[in-house]
Design an enzyme around this catalytic site. Sequence first.
Site, PDB file in Angstrom:
ATOM      1  N   HIS A   1      -7.155  -4.720  10.385  1.00  0.00           N
ATOM      2  CA  HIS A   1      -6.872  -4.479   8.966  1.00  0.00           C
ATOM      3  C   HIS A   1      -5.573  -5.158   8.538  1.00  0.00           C
ATOM      4  CE1 HIS A   1      -4.718  -0.582  10.279  1.00  0.00           C
ATOM      5  NE2 HIS A   1      -3.778  -1.277   9.674  1.00  0.00           N
TER       6      HIS A   1
ATOM      7  N   ASP B   1      -7.519  -2.762  14.378  1.00  0.00           N
ATOM      8  CA  ASP B   1      -8.913  -3.089  14.060  1.00  0.00           C
ATOM      9  C   ASP B   1      -9.001  -4.315  13.146  1.00  0.00           C
ATOM     10  OD1 ASP B   1      -7.887  -2.062  11.734  1.00  0.00           O
ATOM     11  OD2 ASP B   1      -9.302  -0.394  11.566  1.00  0.00           O
TER      12      ASP B   1
ATOM     13  N   ASP C   1       0.804  -1.219   0.000  1.00  0.00           N
ATOM     14  CA  ASP C   1       0.000   0.000   0.000  1.00  0.00           C
ATOM     15  C   ASP C   1       0.840   1.275   0.000  1.00  0.00           C
ATOM     16  OD1 ASP C   1       0.946  -0.532   2.567  1.00  0.00           O
ATOM     17  OD2 ASP C   1      -1.014  -0.866   3.432  1.00  0.00           O
TER      18      ASP C   1
HETATM   19  C1  F6R Z   1       1.623  -1.496   6.127  1.00  0.00           C
HETATM   20  C2  F6R Z   1       0.270  -1.979   6.256  1.00  0.00           C
HETATM   21  C3  F6R Z   1      -0.483  -1.977   7.541  1.00  0.00           C
HETATM   22  C4  F6R Z   1       0.372  -2.365   8.756  1.00  0.00           C
HETATM   23  C5  F6R Z   1      -0.497  -2.375  10.022  1.00  0.00           C
HETATM   24  C6  F6R Z   1       0.327  -2.688  11.258  1.00  0.00           C
HETATM   25  O1  F6R Z   1       2.091  -1.600   4.804  1.00  0.00           O
HETATM   26  O2  F6R Z   1      -0.275  -2.342   5.267  1.00  0.00           O
HETATM   27  O3  F6R Z   1      -1.561  -2.880   7.417  1.00  0.00           O
HETATM   28  O4  F6R Z   1       0.926  -3.627   8.539  1.00  0.00           O
HETATM   29  O5  F6R Z   1      -1.107  -1.128  10.183  1.00  0.00           O
HETATM   30  O6  F6R Z   1       1.250  -1.653  11.445  1.00  0.00           O
HETATM   31  P1  F6R Z   1       2.394  -1.737  12.542  1.00  0.00           P
HETATM   32  O7  F6R Z   1       3.348  -2.771  12.086  1.00  0.00           O
HETATM   33  O8  F6R Z   1       3.003  -0.361  12.544  1.00  0.00           O
HETATM   34  O9  F6R Z   1       1.729  -2.079  13.841  1.00  0.00           O
END
Ligand code: F6R
Length: 235
Positions: free
Chosen positions: A138, A136, A67
């Site tokens: 995602h 959440d 992303d």
């Molecule tokens: C990053 C991405 C997000 C992160 C998620 C967890 O490319 O797509 O889905 O993997 O927000 O982020 P962290 O690792 O900072 O807790």
Amino acid sequence: MKIIECSSYEQISKYGAEIIAQQINEKRNSVLGLATGSTPIGMYRELTDMYENNCLDFSGITTFNLDEYCGIDYNIPQSYHHFMQENLFSKVNIPMKSIHIPDASAEDAETACRNYEDAICKAGGIDIQVLGLGHDGHIGFNEPSDSFPVITHKVKLEERTILANMRFFARREDVPQFAVTMGIGTIMKARRILLLVFGDDKEEIMKRALTGKVIPQVPASVLQLHPDVTVLYGK
Ligand code: F6R
């Protein structure tokens, strides 16, 4: 699904790097799906060390990132283009032409997203997709919703995600509201998935995602349906 409990962040990073290195050593022209965020930073550091010690060669590798934020200058540290340069691309020998990150600045987002899907297909599909887990549930920027988004698309970020991402920006107003992300279908087509989860604060959502009902309100729950998922978890 293989869930490996790790004793520390360092262990998650080390095991994660070993899994990626094994993939690369078995198939020199592997296609890697990559994630940003705080969780994979240690794994990228380990991979960089392996490269510097002549233990790993990235010259045949192709990468596709999950992303990118919309409306952000790719040269500022908060952009995922910049993140990947800093944490991996500038440190190992992946050819520039083999690096792909969603084009979140395209005027015609739909065409750009379709082109991204086509490029993944043309590369032969993703061999291993690295994922982090949002609070959440995602994955990528696929936020909780009423259906699983299938392909790469533009998305409005949830307030909770914006707040979580605020730590990387000076002010709340600076956090982008939109992003382009691979869809759940794009992620599920990867031949293998490596999910990295670190921290007490992720424990509850990880349990819901990996053992609860498979529902689009918890996007990561879809991983229960994938035939080859490894989860590295630690707190
Ligand atoms: C990053 C991405 C997000 C992160 C998620 C967890 O490319 O797509 O889905 O993997 O927000 O982020 P962290 O690792 O900072 O807790």
